[in-house]
Enzyme design. Structure first.
Site, PDB file in Angstrom:
ATOM      1  N   LYS B  84       0.865  -1.198   0.000  1.00 20.32           N
ATOM      2  CA  LYS B  84       0.000   0.000   0.000  1.00 20.32           C
ATOM      3  C   LYS B  84       0.893   1.237   0.000  1.00 20.32           C
ATOM      4  O   LYS B  84       1.927   1.272   0.707  1.00 20.32           O
ATOM      5  CB  LYS B  84      -0.868  -0.033   1.251  1.00 20.32           C
ATOM      6  CG  LYS B  84      -1.899   1.089   1.352  1.00 20.32           C
ATOM      7  CD  LYS B  84      -2.781   0.853   2.575  1.00 20.32           C
ATOM      8  CE  LYS B  84      -3.881   1.907   2.676  1.00 20.32           C
ATOM      9  NZ  LYS B  84      -4.736   1.676   3.848  1.00 20.32           N
ATOM     10  N   SER B 162      -9.490   1.659   2.887  1.00 16.33           N
ATOM     11  CA  SER B 162      -8.650   2.502   2.074  1.00 16.33           C
ATOM     12  C   SER B 162      -7.543   1.747   1.334  1.00 16.33           C
ATOM     13  O   SER B 162      -6.832   2.345   0.531  1.00 16.33           O
ATOM     14  CB  SER B 162      -8.021   3.598   2.940  1.00 16.33           C
ATOM     15  OG  SER B 162      -7.212   3.030   3.930  1.00 16.33           O
ATOM     16  N   SER B 186      -9.913  -0.651   6.986  1.00 16.36           N
ATOM     17  CA  SER B 186      -9.223  -0.500   5.697  1.00 16.36           C
ATOM     18  C   SER B 186      -8.472  -1.707   5.162  1.00 16.36           C
ATOM     19  O   SER B 186      -8.015  -1.669   4.018  1.00 16.36           O
ATOM     20  CB  SER B 186      -8.266   0.690   5.764  1.00 16.36           C
ATOM     21  OG  SER B 186      -9.014   1.874   5.926  1.00 16.36           O
TER      22      SER B 186
END
Lengths: 57, 475
Positions: B84, B162, B186
């Site tokens: 990420k 996210s 997330s």
């Protein structure tokens, strides 16, 4: 003629500026913060309860 | 040069590692194939933030040399993965998914990146995310520098956030596993929406050093993989104490599925209402079947319910207060206006209005929630509930509108398990468990702190008797 003149009449300018969408968003979010603050203040917590900080020395 | 079949893109970590060691293909061939796929298909889902192909091929060559010399490091040696884009990689752009940080470069690797590198894993790319991991609260899926995360099962739908790119990339076989992060949902949400297996570890088990902070007392980094077993293998590498992380628990995790307690000894808490009334109607059939599958594993299912507390209010207050402090200079400088999502901009600005007494009150109620948690886990070993009550939403839908049934069910069940689990720093595993309207749905298994082996054991047992985790989107 009178009808045409009436149709073309410009409305008086608004005294207060209209809020933009971002300003409305911000106002709503600030209102939400205040409303949540009030909700939190209404919750009773035992006086001996400490915050749940995770950090350790 | 070996031609890799599509199977390898959807294979588990252990299988790819075994095939590498058997020299079915070289690490360079494997990494080239995954990099090609990530670069070609990643943009289709707005999953790719930055390809690290050259860096990856150099690393792959060194892995091949080691394997030739018989030097084995770990189960993730040679495995191509994505991270990420809130995790720093020295000398490479790390955008945090946000325009104000589009050119940001750090001079150090995040601890988790370093650990995976030492274990021989090969980082092939940075994966897209919701800007600033959603701090401030966003309204639309387009809240990202890289655009809305698109779901590989249907690109008209959101991948979840996210950790959007991490979810899409694993689902579409663009990486063998990914690193995501969770403050509140997330890792679990994109895992559920994309049909992959994601693990949110106990708070403090995995170092946050080198990761963008959003909420210091809630942020956790974890693996998003094809299987529960893979999550265990990756967590084994990335976990452990780190003096660079003030929140580090100083504990390690050893993945030991062979020593887990027999399933018949496990008490699993659940709430019937979660699988019936709270669940979206189109998802109820598969959720109820998943519950019966868990029952068939021999565990004792025990009805439970969370105590009545304002979990969302507390979690939201803590995140807003901590995020406002983290991003104070972004907000006060006005650069916050460069973010993509209007609601997020407003939320971050408004968060500066939060009083310290509100934050402290929320943190004190959090202490009470932790006491509730200890009482709950005296009665059960694990909790299960739908990760999300329905499948992914359409890309254009507003995310800040409640999707709760109207009128809401009278019993709250484990509806607030997401907030409860994050407030208490609990480990949670999201397992694909079916489909609703052609989109994946998932079950969460939550344990007490540091019980990842038990959580994973139930996950692995579930995946032994189901094949939802083996399904592939139409890529």
């Amino acid at each position: 003629m009178a009808a045409l003149l009436a149709a073309r009449a410009v409305p008086a300018k608004s005294v207060t500026a209209e809020k933009t969408a971002p300003e409305e968003d911000l106002a709503r979010r600030v209102e939400q913060v205040h409303a949540e603050s009030k909700k939190l203040s209404e919750i009773e917590v035992p006086i001996t309860t400490e915050p749940a900080f995770q950090f350790r020395a | 040069m070996a031609t890799l079949s599509d199977d390898v893109f959807f294979a588990g970590v252990a299988e790819i590692n075994r095939r590498l060691r058997a020299r079915e293909f070289s690490c360079v061939e494997l990494v080239r194939a995954f990099s090609n796929r990530l670069e070609k298909l990643g943009p289709r889902y707005n999953a790719l933030a930055l390809s690290l192909r050259e860096h990856a091929i150099r690393k792959a060559k060194s892995v091949d040399d080691e394997l030739k010399r018989g030097r084995t490091r770990s189960a993730v040696q040679g495995i191509p993965f994505g991270a990420k884009d809130l995790l720093s990689v020295a000398g490479q752009i790390t955008t945090w998914g946000a325009k104000p940080y589009a050119a940001q470069i750090f001079d150090h690797d995040a601890t988790v990146i370093k650990k995976l590198d030492r274990a021989g894993a090969v980082l092939i790319g940075k994966l897209s995310m919701v800007e600033l991991a959603g701090g401030g609260g966003y309204r639309y899926a387009s809240a990202s520098l890289q655009g809305p995360g698109l779901n590989p099962w249907n690109r008209g739908y959101w991948s979840g956030g996210s950790s959007s790119g991490s979810g899409s990339a694993v689902a579409a076989g663009l990486v063998a596993f990914a690193l995501g992060s969770e403050t509140w949902g997330s890792i679990l949400t994109p895992s559920a929406f994309c049909g992959v297996t994601g693990l949110r570890p106990t708070y403090g088990l995995v170092s946050r050093f080198g990761a963008m902070p959003l909420s210091w007392t809630l942020d956790k980094i974890g693996p998003m993989c094809r299987t529960a077993e893979d999550c265990g293998l990756v967590l084994h590498v990335i976990s452990g104490g780190d003096s660079n992380d003030p929140g580090s628990a100083g504990k390690s995790f050893y993945f030991m599925p062979q020593y887990s307690r027999p399933l018949q000894d496990l008490r699993v808490g659940f709430a019937e209402v979660d699988f019936t009334e709270w669940a979206a109607p189109e998802a109820r059939k598969d959720f109820q079947a998943a519950l019966e599958t868990v029952r068939s594993l021999g565990v004792s299912l025990i009805p439970v319910e969370l105590p009545d507390r304002p979990y969302s209010l507390i979690t939201g207050t803590i995140i807003n207060a901590e995020a406002a402090s983290v991003f104070e200079s972004l907000i006060r400088s006005g650069k916050v206006d460069e973010l993509a999502d209007e609601r997020q901009i407003a939320g971050l600005k408004a968060a500066l209005e939060l009083k310290s007494t509100d934050y402290l009150k929320a943190m004190r109620i959090r202490r009470l929630v932790q006491e509730d948690m200890r009482k709950m886990f005296a009665k059960v070993d694990l909790l299960i509930s739908p990760t999300r009550f329905g499948p992914a939403s359409k890309i254009t839908e507003a995310l800040d509108r409640s999707s709760a049934p109207s009128p809401p069910p009278r019993r709250r069940g484990l509806r607030d398990l997401g907030a409860f689990g994050n407030l208490c720093g609990l480990p949670a595993l999201s397992l694909p468990c079916g489909f609703a309207n052609g989109l994946p749905i998932a079950l969460s298994v939550v344990g007490r702190p540091y019980s990842e082996n038990a959580v994973l054991a139930l996950g692995m047992a579930f995946q032994k008797v189901t094949d939802w985790h083996r399904r592939r989107p139409p890529v």
